[in-house]
Design a protein around this motif. Structure first.
Motif, PDB file in Angstrom:
ATOM      1  N   ILE A 137       3.571  -1.889   1.648  1.00 50.06           N
ATOM      2  CA  ILE A 137       3.523  -1.154   0.389  1.00 50.06           C
ATOM      3  C   ILE A 137       2.661  -2.332  -0.593  1.00 50.06           C
ATOM      4  N   ALA A 138       3.158  -3.869  -0.221  1.00 53.73           N
ATOM      5  CA  ALA A 138       2.362  -4.669  -1.260  1.00 53.73           C
ATOM      6  C   ALA A 138       0.788  -4.485  -0.918  1.00 53.73           C
ATOM      7  N   ALA A 139       0.442  -4.534   0.369  1.00 57.37           N
ATOM      8  CA  ALA A 139      -0.989  -4.401   0.654  1.00 57.37           C
ATOM      9  C   ALA A 139      -1.665  -3.166   0.185  1.00 57.37           C
ATOM     10  N   PHE A 140      -1.060  -2.145   0.452  1.00 59.44           N
ATOM     11  CA  PHE A 140      -1.276  -0.634  -0.184  1.00 59.44           C
ATOM     12  C   PHE A 140      -1.610  -0.816  -1.617  1.00 59.44           C
ATOM     13  N   ASN A 141      -0.699  -1.361  -2.298  1.00 63.41           N
ATOM     14  CA  ASN A 141      -0.952  -1.491  -3.759  1.00 63.41           C
ATOM     15  C   ASN A 141      -2.030  -2.457  -4.230  1.00 63.41           C
ATOM     16  N   ALA A 142      -1.926  -3.715  -3.833  1.00 65.69           N
ATOM     17  CA  ALA A 142      -3.161  -4.602  -3.598  1.00 65.69           C
ATOM     18  C   ALA A 142      -4.518  -3.915  -3.513  1.00 65.69           C
ATOM     19  N   PHE A 153      -0.823   2.715  -6.838  1.00 64.41           N
ATOM     20  CA  PHE A 153      -0.946   3.815  -6.053  1.00 64.41           C
ATOM     21  C   PHE A 153      -0.229   5.034  -7.014  1.00 64.41           C
ATOM     22  N   ALA A 154       1.115   4.721  -7.505  1.00 65.27           N
ATOM     23  CA  ALA A 154       1.649   5.705  -8.250  1.00 65.27           C
ATOM     24  C   ALA A 154       1.027   6.091  -9.606  1.00 65.27           C
ATOM     25  N   VAL A 179      -2.780  -5.814   7.555  1.00 68.90           N
ATOM     26  CA  VAL A 179      -1.816  -4.512   7.875  1.00 68.90           C
ATOM     27  C   VAL A 179      -2.810  -3.402   8.250  1.00 68.90           C
ATOM     28  N   ASP A 180      -2.653  -2.755   9.299  1.00 70.74           N
ATOM     29  CA  ASP A 180      -3.287  -1.571   9.991  1.00 70.74           C
ATOM     30  C   ASP A 180      -3.270  -0.533   9.087  1.00 70.74           C
ATOM     31  N   ALA A 181      -4.259   0.202   8.494  1.00 70.25           N
ATOM     32  CA  ALA A 181      -4.140   1.181   7.647  1.00 70.25           C
ATOM     33  C   ALA A 181      -3.570   2.390   8.151  1.00 70.25           C
ATOM     34  N   LYS A 182      -4.129   2.641   9.317  1.00 72.88           N
ATOM     35  CA  LYS A 182      -3.791   4.042   9.883  1.00 72.88           C
ATOM     36  C   LYS A 182      -2.360   4.007  10.584  1.00 72.88           C
TER      37      LYS A 182
END
Length: 250
Positions: A137-142, A153-154, A179-182
């Motif tokens: 989640i941290a990587a996703f929001n970054a 993202f939100a 972090v592997d996206a898939k």
């Protein structure tokens, strides 16, 4: 020189010898006993699941929970058939799972060695689901902050969220911290689906919304009268492990 040839036993001979060995082992005879007066077990003496109740997050931070609720609402969008993933409690379900044995992988072998596996072999790495969500989640929001004008993202519009998730699923996004996206997308998808379709006792599937949508009877004791009625809607409401909605509101 005299030679001796050993004959391999046939399959029938092998099975016969195994059966004889088992029978000759002298297993203690099973003695029948009569039961009268009362059942030989106590009601509710097992270890049933405990009803998850909403109220605060046990694993997720507020920002993490908001991110996952936004993801859940795009993976299971609300429509005329059911609630969306957020309102169905998918993230509440996941939050409680991540503080239990699932989140810590305590019931799995996790000692390695770890080697790259085939897609059919599932996840092959030492990180637990709890660790994967925290870093993922941290990587996703970054990533969205860097590429979407500083927004988490939100905070993105629904169409933007859909586009980001599609790229995440396709592996077109490179997330920080390796972090592997898939793989992270597949983890979120699987857990949101679990929360949407699992028994409501675990925190998701609020009001059995997904079961009503499908016509699934749930944990109803007996529905033999309807098994042979193909292509006909099931007429009775679903029942949770905890009981029917009527029982739960008394």
């Amino acid at each position: 020189m005299e030679t001796h040839c050993l004959k391999r036993p046939t399959r029938r001979q092998f099975l016969s010898s195994v059966a004889f060995t088992i029978l000759a082992g002298g297993a203690a005879p099973v003695m029948a006993r009569s039961i009268s007066g009362r059942l030989p077990w106590e009601a509710r003496s097992a270890d049933p699941p405990v009803q998850v109740k909403p109220g605060g997050w046990l694993f997720f931070t507020l920002e993490e929970a908001q991110t996952m609720e936004a993801v859940a609402d795009r993976l299971v969008p609300a429509d005329e058939l059911s609630l969306g993933g957020k309102d169905a409690g998918c993230v509440l379900y996941l939050d409680r799972q991540l503080v239990g044995s699932y989140g810590t992988s305590s019931r799995l072998y996790t000692k390695g060695p770890f080697m790259p596996g085939l897609p059919t072999q599932g996840y092959q790495a030492p990180d637990t689901p709890a660790q994967r969500y925290r870093t993922g989640i941290a990587a996703f929001n970054a990533f969205t902050r860097e590429t979407k004008g500083g927004k988490r993202f939100a905070e993105l519009a629904p169409d933007e969220q859909d586009a980001v998730l599609k790229d995440l699923e396709a592996g077109k996004i490179t997330l920080p911290n390796k972090v592997d996206a898939k793989s992270f997308f597949n983890l979120m998808l699987a857990n949101v689906m679990e929360g949407f379709f699992a028994d409501p006792i675990y925190g998701g599937n609020k009001d059995m919304a997904s079961w009503k949508m499908l016509g699934f009877p749930g944990a109803r004791y007996d529905y033999r009268d309807h098994v042979s009625k193909h292509n006909q809607p099931y007429p009775l409401p679903p029942v949770s492990i905890a009981g029917s909605m009527e029982w739960m509101t008394r």
